[in-house]
Write a protein that holds these residues in place. Structure first.
Motif, PDB file in Angstrom:
ATOM      1  N   ARG A 192      34.238 -31.476  36.064  1.00 25.05           N
ATOM      2  CA  ARG A 192      34.937 -32.312  37.043  1.00 25.05           C
ATOM      3  C   ARG A 192      36.330 -32.682  36.556  1.00 25.05           C
ATOM      4  O   ARG A 192      37.261 -32.773  37.352  1.00 25.05           O
ATOM      5  N   ALA A 193      36.475 -32.896  35.246  1.00 28.70           N
ATOM      6  CA  ALA A 193      37.798 -33.199  34.696  1.00 28.70           C
ATOM      7  C   ALA A 193      38.741 -32.019  34.891  1.00 28.70           C
ATOM      8  O   ALA A 193      39.910 -32.197  35.269  1.00 28.70           O
ATOM      9  N   VAL A 194      38.245 -30.815  34.660  1.00 30.76           N
ATOM     10  CA  VAL A 194      39.062 -29.620  34.874  1.00 30.76           C
ATOM     11  C   VAL A 194      39.389 -29.461  36.350  1.00 30.76           C
ATOM     12  O   VAL A 194      40.523 -29.150  36.729  1.00 30.76           O
ATOM     13  N   SER A 195      38.394 -29.692  37.198  1.00 27.71           N
ATOM     14  CA  SER A 195      38.603 -29.596  38.644  1.00 27.71           C
ATOM     15  C   SER A 195      39.670 -30.585  39.106  1.00 27.71           C
ATOM     16  O   SER A 195      40.548 -30.253  39.911  1.00 27.71           O
ATOM     17  N   PHE A 231      43.153 -38.136  46.820  1.00 26.21           N
ATOM     18  CA  PHE A 231      44.272 -37.293  47.236  1.00 26.21           C
ATOM     19  C   PHE A 231      44.389 -36.140  46.260  1.00 26.21           C
ATOM     20  O   PHE A 231      44.442 -36.332  45.044  1.00 26.21           O
ATOM     21  N   PHE A 232      44.409 -34.913  46.783  1.00 29.10           N
ATOM     22  CA  PHE A 232      44.561 -33.712  45.961  1.00 29.10           C
ATOM     23  C   PHE A 232      45.972 -33.168  46.166  1.00 29.10           C
ATOM     24  O   PHE A 232      46.278 -32.584  47.205  1.00 29.10           O
ATOM     25  N   THR A 281      43.217 -29.439  40.835  1.00 29.56           N
ATOM     26  CA  THR A 281      43.515 -29.844  42.218  1.00 29.56           C
ATOM     27  C   THR A 281      44.576 -30.940  42.307  1.00 29.56           C
ATOM     28  O   THR A 281      45.096 -31.197  43.392  1.00 29.56           O
ATOM     29  N   GLY A 282      44.894 -31.566  41.173  1.00 30.80           N
ATOM     30  CA  GLY A 282      45.847 -32.670  41.204  1.00 30.80           C
ATOM     31  C   GLY A 282      45.264 -33.922  41.817  1.00 30.80           C
ATOM     32  O   GLY A 282      45.941 -34.668  42.525  1.00 30.80           O
ATOM     33  N   HIS A 283      43.996 -34.197  41.506  1.00 34.31           N
ATOM     34  CA  HIS A 283      43.286 -35.336  42.099  1.00 34.31           C
ATOM     35  C   HIS A 283      43.888 -36.665  41.644  1.00 34.31           C
ATOM     36  O   HIS A 283      44.067 -36.914  40.456  1.00 34.31           O
TER      37      HIS A 283
END
Length: 297
Positions: A180-183, A120-121, A187-189
């Motif tokens: 990926r951590a920044v992404s 969920f983003f 995105t609020g993953h």
């Protein structure tokens, strides 16, 4: 209701979305219009299955086209988005007047586990998916396209060497552990778990005798949804409109499956903006080639 934001969207009425998310409801409804531009139709008395219902945008448009005389089966597994869908089913004038059935479940293939992982983003909820690896590939393709665009735009100004370096930085931003951590942060993953079902299970549980339109938009899991339809239930389906990703020959597999099940591929195109984003998305509309069990073509 306190975690929702409401907006009036003409001619669709009041619609709710989760707070702290990026939404453009007029644009979202415009995207929904693409499904019907492909040739999909909804009429009074029809039954529509909406797999990947999100906040109910497609369901609202289907209800509006049928003047609320429609049976809607809406599937959305992400709890915050399902809350907005439920509120819209109660409060939206078109959706509230329809025969609406809501399922807080992911639709999967036959034999899959009774629960599945979800990504969920929070900031980009329309990108939420059961397949995080596929969505990461989407992000990487998007940034690769942007990197190419930056390199082309900067070359006349700063030269090939600097432009190539900037393009490389942009392209590789979502890659690797740090990227990926920044992404995930941007995105609020959030990882979630959700119960699952199959389309055939719902058809049997609810005694469904026809599906006039099956819409699927599940961010990469479209083949799993189709694999959850038993041979006995394929003849119930009159139309299918589906957004998917053409990876590893998936479009050919889906096209072959639909042809085998008695459908003609009436329209195949890219969703608006997919090419500019560097995505391999496709929008497919199929209709039954011959009359099905309810006597309709």
């Amino acid at each position: 209701m306190k975690n929702l934001v409401w907006e009036e969207v003409a001619p669709y009425g009041m619609m709710s979305v989760p707070k702290r998310s990026r939404w453009d409801l007029p644009d979202l409804m415009g995207e929904v219009g693409e499904y019907f531009d492909c040739g999909a139709t909804v009429g009074a008395g029809d039954t529509v299955f909406d797999v990947g219902a999100n906040v109910g945008a497609f369901a609202i448009e289907a209800a509006r086209r049928a003047e609320s005389d429609v049976s809607l089966f809406c599937f959305e597994p992400v709890p915050p988005i399902f809350s907005a869908l439920s509120a819209n089913a109660r409060e939206n004038a078109w959706l509230g007047g329809a025969r609406t059935h809501l399922f807080e479940k992911a639709v999967v293939s036959q034999g899959d586990p009774d629960h599945t992982d979800l990504a969920f983003f929070r900031r980009f909820p329309t990108d939420s998916t059961c397949d995080i690896d596929e969505k990461r590939r989407d992000f990487e393709m998007f940034f690769a396209q942007k990197g190419t665009a930056f390199r082309a735009a900067l070359t006349p100004r700063v030269g090939k060497t600097v432009a190539a370096a900037v393009g490389h930085i942009v392209t590789t931003m979502p890659q690797g552990g740090l990227g990926r951590a920044v992404s995930d942060l941007v995105t609020g993953h959030v990882r979630l778990r959700a119960p699952t079902t199959t389309l055939s299970a719902v058809v049997m549980e609810r005694g469904v005798t026809s599906i006039d339109l099956l819409k699927i938009d599940v961010e990469g899991a479209e083949l799993r949804v189709l694999q959850g339809i038993s041979d006995a239930h394929w003849p119930l389906i009159r139309q299918i409109v589906l957004e998917g990703h053409d990876r590893d020959g998936r479009l050919d597999v889906i096209g072959g499956m639909l042809t085998e099940k008695g459908f003609d591929i009436a329209h195949l195109t890219q969703p608006e903006g997919a090419d500019e984003k560097g995505l391999d998305s496709f929008l497919l509309y199929a209709r039954r080639a011959k009359t099905n069990g309810n006597g309709r073509a």
